[in-house]
Design a protein around this motif. Structure first.
Motif, short mmCIF file in Angstrom:
data_model
loop_
_atom_site.label_atom_id
_atom_site.label_comp_id
_atom_site.label_asym_id
_atom_site.label_seq_id
_atom_site.Cartn_x
_atom_site.Cartn_y
_atom_site.Cartn_z
N UNK A 165 39.20 9.01 -42.34
CA UNK A 165 40.04 8.85 -41.14
C UNK A 165 39.12 8.71 -39.94
N UNK A 166 38.23 7.77 -40.03
CA UNK A 166 37.10 7.64 -39.11
C UNK A 166 37.54 7.55 -37.64
N UNK A 167 36.89 8.38 -36.83
CA UNK A 167 37.06 8.33 -35.38
C UNK A 167 35.71 8.04 -34.76
N UNK A 168 35.57 7.00 -33.95
CA UNK A 168 34.28 6.67 -33.34
C UNK A 168 33.75 7.84 -32.51
N UNK A 169 32.44 8.06 -32.57
CA UNK A 169 31.85 9.15 -31.81
C UNK A 169 32.09 8.99 -30.31
N UNK A 170 32.11 7.75 -29.84
CA UNK A 170 32.37 7.53 -28.41
C UNK A 170 33.73 8.08 -28.01
N UNK A 171 34.72 7.95 -28.90
CA UNK A 171 36.06 8.45 -28.62
C UNK A 171 36.08 9.98 -28.67
N UNK A 172 35.35 10.57 -29.62
CA UNK A 172 35.29 12.03 -29.69
C UNK A 172 34.65 12.59 -28.42
N UNK A 173 33.62 11.92 -27.92
CA UNK A 173 33.00 12.35 -26.66
C UNK A 173 34.01 12.29 -25.52
N UNK A 174 34.84 11.25 -25.51
CA UNK A 174 35.89 11.16 -24.48
C UNK A 174 36.86 12.32 -24.60
N UNK A 175 37.19 12.70 -25.83
CA UNK A 175 38.10 13.83 -26.03
C UNK A 175 37.46 15.14 -25.55
N UNK A 176 36.17 15.29 -25.80
CA UNK A 176 35.47 16.49 -25.32
C UNK A 176 35.52 16.54 -23.80
N UNK A 177 35.27 15.40 -23.17
CA UNK A 177 35.37 15.34 -21.70
C UNK A 177 36.77 15.68 -21.24
N UNK A 178 37.78 15.17 -21.94
CA UNK A 178 39.17 15.42 -21.57
C UNK A 178 39.51 16.90 -21.70
N UNK A 274 34.49 9.81 -48.85
CA UNK A 274 35.75 9.86 -48.09
C UNK A 274 35.85 11.12 -47.25
N UNK A 275 35.49 12.25 -47.83
CA UNK A 275 35.64 13.52 -47.13
C UNK A 275 34.27 14.07 -46.70
N UNK A 276 33.60 13.26 -45.90
CA UNK A 276 32.30 13.64 -45.40
C UNK A 276 32.06 13.09 -44.00
N UNK A 277 31.09 13.67 -43.32
CA UNK A 277 30.67 13.24 -41.99
C UNK A 277 29.16 13.21 -41.96
N UNK A 278 28.58 12.19 -41.32
CA UNK A 278 27.12 12.11 -41.23
C UNK A 278 26.54 13.26 -40.41
N UNK A 279 25.45 13.81 -40.89
CA UNK A 279 24.81 14.92 -40.20
C UNK A 279 24.39 14.53 -38.78
N UNK A 280 23.87 13.32 -38.61
CA UNK A 280 23.44 12.89 -37.27
C UNK A 280 24.63 12.84 -36.32
N UNK A 281 25.79 12.38 -36.79
CA UNK A 281 26.99 12.35 -35.95
C UNK A 281 27.44 13.75 -35.60
#
Length: 314
Positions: A165-178, A274-281
Motif C-alpha cells: 500500500x505504498x505511500x511516497x516518502x514525500x507525502x509522509x513528510x507532508x503528513x508529519x508537517x501537517x 508486500x509487507x515490508x518497508x525499506x530500512x533507508x525509508x
C-alpha cells in the motif's frame, strides 16, 4: 547544550504513533534499536501463533515492552478474518477461540495488553462492541490517519507504510508537517523493516499490459510475496501496486492487465516484499518525525497523554 535541547523539545508539537503487526524477530533486532536512536518507540500487535512458532519469542516481547518502552497489543490468536469467522461460526466462538485466549496468552508471559488490531483491519460494529471494555482501542484503516484521540466507536486510525500500500516518502513528510502544524497525531503502521537489498528499484524502459520491461535486470534479494510499485513520486487514485507473478531478467510480469494505464517509459518503480518497508525509508521517516513530533504508543493516546504538554508527556 542543555538549554538548546530543551528549546528543541518545546518546539515539538503533535505526535507520531507507529505500529507493527503480526510478530517478527526484527522488531527487537532492527526496528526497536532504530527507534531508540531517535528517542522513539512503537506498538507491536502480535498473533500468539507466531510466539508459539518462535518467529518472535516471549523474551523478544518482554524486551520490547520492558527495555525499549514499546506497547504490545493483540492481533488475535491465529490472524483469521474476524467478520468471516463470525458469519460462519458466531461471535461467541470467535471470542472463545481468537480473542480471549490471545489476551490470556500474552498476559501469562507478563505482557500488559490494552490494545487490539483486527486481522486485515476487518471488523463489524458487533465485533467492536464485543471487545469494548476488554481493550481500550482498535484500529480502523484510513487513507490519511490523523486524529486527536479515540473515536466514538473505540477505534483509532491507521495508514500503511508497507510496499503493498505504498505511500511516497514525500507525502509522509507532508503528513508529519501537517500533524505538527495542527498539533494532531499521525498513525502509521507496517509489518517489517527490511534491508534495502531486499528490494529492487529502477526505471521503466517499456510497458505492456501485464509486463514491465526495466532498463536494467531486476534482482531483489527476496523472492517470495513480491509486489511492484510504479510511479514512486506520486500516490495514484487507482492502486498502483501489482502482485508479481514472475521475473525474468529485465521483464517483470504482474497479476493485472492494466499496467499500461499507470506506468510509462522513464517512470520509477520499486519491487519488494508486500509487507515490508525499506530500512533507508524508515530511517528518513523517523529522523524527520523526531525533529517535529512526540512519539506515542497506542495506549498513550487512549489515556489522553497527547493532550498533555510536551514537558509532562512521556
Amino acid at each position: 547544550m542543555a538549554l538548546s535541547t530543551a528549546l528543541q523539545a518545546e518546539e515539538k508539537k503533535g505526535g507520531l504513533c507507529l505500529q507493527f503487526d503480526d510478530g517478527w524477530s526484527s522488531w527487537v533486532t532492527t526496528i526497536a534499536p532504530e527507534l531508540k536512536r531517535v528517542g522513539g518507540f512503537a506498538t507491536g500487535f502480535v498473533n500468539n501463533q507466531h510466539v508459539e512458532s518462535g518467529r518472535i519469542t516471549a523474551g523478544d516481547l518482554l524486551s520490547l515492552q520492558n527495555d525499549f518502552g514499546w506497547e504490545i497489543g493483540s492481533h488475535t490468536f491465529h490472524h483469521l478474518n474476524a467478520p468471516r469467522f463470525v458469519k460462519e461460526y458466531g461471535i461467541q466462538k470467535w471470542m472463545a477461540e481468537e480473542f480471549d485466549p490471545a489476551l490470556a496468552g500474552l498476559q501469562s508471559i507478563g505482557i500488559d495488553v490494552r490494545s487490539l488490531v483486527f486481522p486485515f483491519n476487518a471488523f463489524t460494529p458487533e465485533l467492536a462492541e464485543a471487545v469494548k471494555g476488554q481493550v481500550d482501542s482498535f484500529r480502523r484503516a484510513d487513507t490519511l490517519a490523523m486524529a486527536d484521540g479515540i473515536r466514538a466507536d473505540g477505534s483509532l486510525p491507521g495508514t500503511s507504510i508497507d510496499t503493498t500500500l505504498y505511500t511516497p516518502m514525500t507525502l509522509i513528510f507532508e503528513w508529519i508537517d501537517m500533524a505538527h502544524e495542527q498539533n494532531s497525531v499521525l498513525f502509521l503502521y507496517g509489518h517489517r523493516i527490511l534491508p534495502d537489498s531486499a528490494f529492487a528499484s529502477g526505471r521503466v524502459a517499456r510497458v505492456e499490459s501485464d509486463k514491465l520491461i526495466a532498463e536494467e535486470p531486476v534482482t531483489p534479494e527476496l523472492a517470495d510475496d513480491l509486489v511492484l510499485v510504479v510511479n514512486l513520486e506520486k500516490r495514484n487514485r487507482k492502486p498502483a501496486t501489482y502482485r508479481i507473478t514472475g521475473i525474468d531478467g529485465n521483464t517483470v510480469t504482474v497479476d493485472r492487465d492494466d499496467l499500461e494505464d499507470l506506468a510509462a517509459e522513464g517512470d520509477s518503480f520499486l519491487i519488494g516484499p508486500a509487507y515490508g518497508t525499506r530500512l533507508s525509508d524508515f530511517r528518513r521517516l523517523i529522523e524527520y518525525a523526531s525533529e517535529k513530533l512526540t512519539f506515542y504508543r497506542v495506549r498513550d493516546i487512549a489515556a489522553g497523554r497527547q493532550k498533555e504538554t510536551p514537558s509532562t508527556s512521556h
